[in-house]
Write an enzyme that holds these catalytic residues in place. Structure first.
Site, PDB file in Angstrom:
ATOM      1  N   HIS A  18       0.842  -1.201   0.000  1.00 33.30           N
ATOM      2  CA  HIS A  18       0.000   0.000   0.000  1.00 33.30           C
ATOM      3  C   HIS A  18       0.870   1.242   0.000  1.00 33.30           C
ATOM      4  O   HIS A  18       2.105   1.162  -0.076  1.00 33.30           O
ATOM      5  CB  HIS A  18      -0.994  -0.028   1.168  1.00 33.30           C
ATOM      6  CG  HIS A  18      -0.353  -0.083   2.524  1.00 33.30           C
ATOM      7  ND1 HIS A  18       0.395   0.951   3.032  1.00 33.30           N
ATOM      8  CD2 HIS A  18      -0.353  -1.049   3.473  1.00 33.30           C
ATOM      9  CE1 HIS A  18       0.820   0.618   4.237  1.00 33.30           C
ATOM     10  NE2 HIS A  18       0.392  -0.594   4.521  1.00 33.30           N
ATOM     11  N   HIS A  21       4.095   1.399   2.229  1.00 35.84           N
ATOM     12  CA  HIS A  21       5.219   0.619   1.709  1.00 35.84           C
ATOM     13  C   HIS A  21       5.783   1.292   0.464  1.00 35.84           C
ATOM     14  O   HIS A  21       6.997   1.352   0.268  1.00 35.84           O
ATOM     15  CB  HIS A  21       4.775  -0.791   1.304  1.00 35.84           C
ATOM     16  CG  HIS A  21       4.049  -1.545   2.371  1.00 35.84           C
ATOM     17  ND1 HIS A  21       2.842  -2.156   2.146  1.00 35.84           N
ATOM     18  CD2 HIS A  21       4.363  -1.786   3.661  1.00 35.84           C
ATOM     19  CE1 HIS A  21       2.442  -2.754   3.261  1.00 35.84           C
ATOM     20  NE2 HIS A  21       3.348  -2.528   4.195  1.00 35.84           N
ATOM     21  N   CYS A 126       0.886  -8.686  22.593  1.00 38.16           N
ATOM     22  CA  CYS A 126      -0.019  -8.291  21.499  1.00 38.16           C
ATOM     23  C   CYS A 126       0.317  -9.146  20.292  1.00 38.16           C
ATOM     24  O   CYS A 126       1.447  -9.117  19.809  1.00 38.16           O
ATOM     25  CB  CYS A 126       0.119  -6.815  21.148  1.00 38.16           C
ATOM     26  SG  CYS A 126      -0.784  -6.400  19.628  1.00 38.16           S
ATOM     27  N   CYS A 129       1.319  -6.966  17.137  1.00 38.78           N
ATOM     28  CA  CYS A 129       2.694  -6.433  17.128  1.00 38.78           C
ATOM     29  C   CYS A 129       3.733  -7.529  17.305  1.00 38.78           C
ATOM     30  O   CYS A 129       4.909  -7.291  17.100  1.00 38.78           O
ATOM     31  CB  CYS A 129       2.914  -5.430  18.251  1.00 38.78           C
ATOM     32  SG  CYS A 129       1.770  -4.075  18.268  1.00 38.78           S
ATOM     33  N   CYS A 143      -3.349  -2.669  23.699  1.00 36.85           N
ATOM     34  CA  CYS A 143      -2.148  -2.391  22.908  1.00 36.85           C
ATOM     35  C   CYS A 143      -2.203  -0.930  22.454  1.00 36.85           C
ATOM     36  O   CYS A 143      -3.206  -0.506  21.875  1.00 36.85           O
ATOM     37  CB  CYS A 143      -2.118  -3.305  21.690  1.00 36.85           C
ATOM     38  SG  CYS A 143      -0.949  -2.744  20.448  1.00 36.85           S
ATOM     39  N   HIS A 146      -2.615  -1.106  18.417  1.00 29.25           N
ATOM     40  CA  HIS A 146      -3.806  -1.694  17.801  1.00 29.25           C
ATOM     41  C   HIS A 146      -5.088  -1.436  18.581  1.00 29.25           C
ATOM     42  O   HIS A 146      -6.175  -1.748  18.096  1.00 29.25           O
ATOM     43  CB  HIS A 146      -3.635  -3.211  17.671  1.00 29.25           C
ATOM     44  CG  HIS A 146      -2.590  -3.592  16.677  1.00 29.25           C
ATOM     45  ND1 HIS A 146      -1.253  -3.676  16.990  1.00 29.25           N
ATOM     46  CD2 HIS A 146      -2.685  -3.883  15.363  1.00 29.25           C
ATOM     47  CE1 HIS A 146      -0.578  -4.015  15.916  1.00 29.25           C
ATOM     48  NE2 HIS A 146      -1.406  -4.141  14.924  1.00 29.25           N
ATOM     49  N   LYS A 295      -4.843   7.685  11.205  1.00 28.27           N
ATOM     50  CA  LYS A 295      -3.725   6.788  10.970  1.00 28.27           C
ATOM     51  C   LYS A 295      -4.065   5.789   9.855  1.00 28.27           C
ATOM     52  O   LYS A 295      -5.191   5.366   9.723  1.00 28.27           O
ATOM     53  CB  LYS A 295      -3.418   6.038  12.264  1.00 28.27           C
ATOM     54  CG  LYS A 295      -2.122   5.299  12.178  1.00 28.27           C
ATOM     55  CD  LYS A 295      -1.781   4.630  13.485  1.00 28.27           C
ATOM     56  CE  LYS A 295      -0.715   3.597  13.183  1.00 28.27           C
ATOM     57  NZ  LYS A 295      -0.388   2.764  14.285  1.00 28.27           N
ATOM     58  N   LYS A 298      -2.103  -1.228   7.680  1.00 26.36           N
ATOM     59  CA  LYS A 298      -2.837  -2.382   7.154  1.00 26.36           C
ATOM     60  C   LYS A 298      -3.645  -3.057   8.243  1.00 26.36           C
ATOM     61  O   LYS A 298      -4.720  -3.546   8.011  1.00 26.36           O
ATOM     62  CB  LYS A 298      -1.883  -3.375   6.515  1.00 26.36           C
ATOM     63  CG  LYS A 298      -0.822  -3.855   7.466  1.00 26.36           C
ATOM     64  CD  LYS A 298       0.146  -4.762   6.762  1.00 26.36           C
ATOM     65  CE  LYS A 298       1.298  -5.091   7.664  1.00 26.36           C
ATOM     66  NZ  LYS A 298       2.287  -4.037   7.733  1.00 26.36           N
TER      67      LYS A 298
HETATM   68  N1  MSP Z   1       8.369  -6.534   8.764  1.00 27.73           N
HETATM   69  C1  MSP Z   1       8.542  -5.355   9.529  1.00 27.73           C
HETATM   70  C2  MSP Z   1       9.863  -4.703   9.215  1.00 27.73           C
HETATM   71  C3  MSP Z   1      11.062  -5.568   9.399  1.00 27.73           C
HETATM   72  S1  MSP Z   1      12.529  -4.766   8.897  1.00 27.73           S
HETATM   73  C4  MSP Z   1      13.746  -5.753   9.398  1.00 27.73           C
HETATM   74  C5  MSP Z   1       7.411  -4.392   9.222  1.00 27.73           C
HETATM   75  N2  MSP Z   1       6.781  -4.565   8.060  1.00 27.73           N
HETATM   76  S2  MSP Z   1       5.553  -3.674   7.532  1.00 27.73           S
HETATM   77  O1  MSP Z   1       5.047  -4.364   6.370  1.00 27.73           O
HETATM   78  O2  MSP Z   1       4.637  -3.421   8.574  1.00 27.73           O
HETATM   79  O3  MSP Z   1       6.173  -2.368   7.011  1.00 27.73           O
HETATM   80  C6  MSP Z   1       6.465  -1.297   7.855  1.00 27.73           C
HETATM   81  C7  MSP Z   1       7.029  -0.185   7.024  1.00 27.73           C
HETATM   82  O4  MSP Z   1       6.102   0.168   5.974  1.00 27.73           O
HETATM   83  C8  MSP Z   1       7.222   1.103   7.770  1.00 27.73           C
HETATM   84  O5  MSP Z   1       8.396   1.162   8.491  1.00 27.73           O
HETATM   85  C9  MSP Z   1       7.227   2.082   6.644  1.00 27.73           C
HETATM   86  O6  MSP Z   1       8.421   1.962   5.937  1.00 27.73           O
HETATM   87  C10 MSP Z   1       6.105   1.560   5.775  1.00 27.73           C
HETATM   88  N3  MSP Z   1       4.793   2.079   6.183  1.00 27.73           N
HETATM   89  C11 MSP Z   1       3.690   1.337   6.498  1.00 27.73           C
HETATM   90  N4  MSP Z   1       2.658   2.203   6.747  1.00 27.73           N
HETATM   91  C12 MSP Z   1       3.075   3.479   6.603  1.00 27.73           C
HETATM   92  C13 MSP Z   1       2.439   4.747   6.581  1.00 27.73           C
HETATM   93  N5  MSP Z   1       1.178   4.921   6.872  1.00 27.73           N
HETATM   94  N6  MSP Z   1       3.194   5.818   6.231  1.00 27.73           N
HETATM   95  C14 MSP Z   1       4.490   5.701   5.845  1.00 27.73           C
HETATM   96  N7  MSP Z   1       5.101   4.528   5.836  1.00 27.73           N
HETATM   97  C15 MSP Z   1       4.515   3.430   6.445  1.00 27.73           C
HETATM   98  O7  MSP Z   1       7.163  -3.518  10.022  1.00 27.73           O
END
Ligand code: MSP
Length: 653
Positions: A18, A21, A126, A129, A143, A146, A295, A298
């Site tokens: 999304h 990412h 949690c 998390c 949490c 969440h 906020k 996902k």
């Molecule tokens: N799998 C772990 C990371 C492990 S790294 C060794 C994780 N994955 S995640 O799929 O949840 O991705 C988190 C990352 O996605 C955030 O750090 C950021 O880079 C990005 N984002 C997810 N949602 C976001 C927003 N709403 N805004 C900006 N970036 C965010 O955590």
């Protein structure tokens, strides 16, 4: 040549890619492209984090084994990055043997060194998390992230002696002021480290969770997903003996969102220290995208499909918006209105018009279509020439801080200066006055040379548009920052007119880009009915109650004769053909849903009629800039052609 190693987080495979990412991956890509432009040897890593409770639960819900689930979503990430033109050099999956091997080797080494012990632990857990929360962190028994109730879990687990690294870590952060950037996140971690640091539980009992990497010294346990995931940054470099590890690890930079600051700024340096591996150089932390102030994540549910937006407005517009709108390190709001505002103002008006005006003027210059001689520059022109070096310095300085928004602002200062220059010199008037010819040629040289410069410095940010600018100026080689200096453009270089680089968009388009989980279904749907989709993409209003169009309505439509110069099938599409048509001097691509009625060869050389001012739409990955007119009845279809010869570009009324 310096080495440059940049990583994104590896994304969990419990949800499709999304906006969040996509943002991290796009800014990492822009940075990687920027360093390559500057001549560095770049290694850009991204990937997927595939183990743990969250994935196991999502797979169970979907009724498939976790590995199948992970395969599918990991592939969706790879496909998304391919479509967004992301230039990662590697993609690591934590289910790969190369990763598992390194995780187990590091665990064994820490166990042998007495850094890991078996202990008993009870805590508030949690599942979202995948971590325990301390009393202090819990909000109303829930949490903090969440807002879901926590579960009390008591069990024997393996622990990493992280607490013993607390003093070292505080010193290390103190001695390396650039370790965590921007400053606010460094302060946040130093604040957190004022309280005692706990040891880290690094295992989960197999009876509760099977989906993980088994501990090499106790097969009743699997590795805690964060301990597993962080190691990707070295396993992907073939730690410990790989050549890539030797070249790139000493210059490692991690790019993350603020949500995962603590594992990266606390667990990871302690893990590295204990394993005898140097700590990464920098941790670059960005803020969060919110939607309508709330906020977005996902697990909360209101996600934006990155692809739906890029398919509507193009990769470059999307890249530009997210980099220009968010101040790196701070949160930002996402809205389609703001997106369209920037697209129209900065891309269509400022940059697009500059490119169209400049290339049109040069192409029209006595029909020569070549870059003229520069001649002697006046003061204003010299200040433009001198500005090049300042822009490069400004962008370099901004990029060294990951301040993408500032880098773009520096480039747009020059764009504004150049638009001002065109307005002030009014070259179209000089064209009518023979005596003004030398002056006109100078103005045209300055504009052409400035576009060449922009075609280089814009390449990391809006790569497709930058390539089109360079190509209109006959620049076929890969861009290099070393060429972003005044005076490299040879007089006599052929120039092609380039208009419509970023077409204006009127209002948010009807299909609903910001709809949660719009999904990649958009592409096939549009492909199935290209004409309707193109009309929807153009924001066409439904007919009024009486179903009548006024003359003014009709006059908005720019119909033109076009000559088909090439035609080909579009792979994987039953219905679509890709036509290259000449409209006046311009070449365009038009995608038409006529493959079931015409062979490509039958169309070449035909004069057809197109809607020339329809906003571009991307169909099966091909951008269509215009719509062919055809009539159909009872399953038969006929392409409209003028019944006498007319030149391509002739208006149809
Ligand atoms: N799998 C772990 C990371 C492990 S790294 C060794 C994780 N994955 S995640 O799929 O949840 O991705 C988190 C990352 O996605 C955030 O750090 C950021 O880079 C990005 N984002 C997810 N949602 C976001 C927003 N709403 N805004 C900006 N970036 C965010 O955590």
């Amino acid at each position: 040549m310096s080495a440059f190693y940049l990583t994104t987080p590896i994304y969990y495979v419990n949800a499709r890619p999304h906006l969040g990412h996509a943002y991290t991956t796009i800014v990492a890509d822009a940075m990687a492209r920027w360093r390559r432009l500057a001549g560095d040897q770049v290694h850009f890593l991204t990937g997927t984090d595939e183990h743990g409770d969250k994935i196991a639960q999502a797979a169970a819900q979907a009724g498939v084994p976790p590995i199948r689930y992970a395969e599918e979503i990991s592939a969706a990430f790879r496909e998304t990055w391919r479509r967004l033109g992301i230039t990662n050099d590697d993609f690591i999956r934590t289910t790969e043997p190369r990763h598992r091997r390194v995780v187990q080797a590091i665990l064994q080494r820490l166990r042998d060194a007495g850094e890991i012990y078996l202990g008993r632990y009870g805590g508030h857990y949690c599942f979202g998390c995948e971590r325990f929360y301390t009393e202090k962190e819990i909000v109303d028994g829930r949490c903090p992230d969440h807002q879901t109730p926590l579960t009390w879990i008591e069990e024997e687990n393996y622990f990493f002696r992280m607490s013993k690294y607390q003093d070292w870590l505080v010193r290390h952060i103190g001695d390396h002021p650039g370790l965590i950037r921007p400053e606010r996140y460094r302060n946040e971690i130093l604040g957190f480290l004022r309280d005692p640091l706990q040891d880290l539980s690094i295992s989960r009992p197999r009876r509760r969770l099977q989906w993980g990497i088994p501990l090499p010294f106790d097969d009743q346990y699997v590795t805690y997903v964060w301990f597993d995931a962080l190691i990707n940054y070295v396993s992907a470099l073939d730690y410990p003996d790989g050549a890539r590890f030797r070249t790139f690890w000493p210059v490692a930079r991690h790019l993350i969102g603020k949500d995962i600051l603590k594992p990266h700024a606390v667990y990871w340096p302690c893990m590295l220290k204990a394993a005898g591996i140097d700590v990464f150089r920098h941790l670059h932390v960005h803020g969060y995208w919110n939607i309508a102030g709330g906020k977005m994540s996902k697990s909360v549910g209101n996600v934006v499909e990155a692809l739906a937006l890029t398919e509507k407005y193009g990769n470059d517009a999307f890249r530009y918006f997210v980099m220009r709108e968010m101040t790196f390190g701070l949160d930002a709001d996402f809205s389609e209105e703001a997106f369209i505002g920037r697209l129209n103002a900065d891309l269509a008006n400022d940059l697009g018009n500059l490119v169209a005006r400049a290339t049109t003027l040069i192409a029209a210059n006595g029909g020569v279509r070549r870059v003229p001689e520069a001649g002697e520059l006046d003061d204003l022109e010299r200040s433009i020439a001198e500005r090049f070096a300042r822009v490069v310095e400004g962008v370099e300085e901004a990029m060294s801080e990951f301040a993408f928004q500032r880098a773009l602002a520096r480039i747009w200062d020059l764009v504004a200066m150049l638009n001002g220059y065109v307005d002030a010199t009014r070259p179209w008037e000089m064209a009518r006055d023979g005596a003004a010819r030398p002056r006109l040629e100078r103005v045209l040289y300055v504009l052409a040379e400035s576009l060449r410069f922009l075609g280089i410095v814009l390449a990391p940010f809006i790569p497709d548009a930058a390539a089109r600018i360079r190509s209109a100026l006959g620049q076929r080689e890969a861009p290099r920052l070393a060429d972003a200096v005044w005076g490299r453009l040879a007089p006599g270089t052929p120039v092609e007119k380039l208009s419509g680089l970023f077409p204006r968009v009127d209002a948010p388009r009807a299909e609903g880009a910001v709809a949660p989980d719009a999904g990649p279904a958009t592409a096939p749907e549009r492909a199935a009915a290209p004409e309707q989709a193109a009309a929807a993409a153009a924001g066409a209003a439904p007919p009024g109650p009486a179903g009548m169009a006024t003359l003014a309505d009709f006059q908005k439509i720019d119909l033109r004769v076009a000559e088909v110069v090439a035609a080909e099938a579009i792979p994987r599409s039953r219905k679509l053909l890709k036509l290259t048509v000449a409209v006046g001097d311009e070449r365009r691509t038009v995608v038409a849903g006529i493959a079931e009625h015409y062979a490509p060869a039958d169309l070449v050389g035909k004069k057809i009629v197109i809607v020339a001012n329809l906003e571009p739409a991307t169909l099966m990955g091909v951008e269509s800039r215009g719509m062919l007119l055809a009539g159909s009845a009872d399953g038969a279809l006929a392409v409209l052609t003028p019944d006498r010869d007319l030149p391509p570009g002739a208006r149809v009324k």
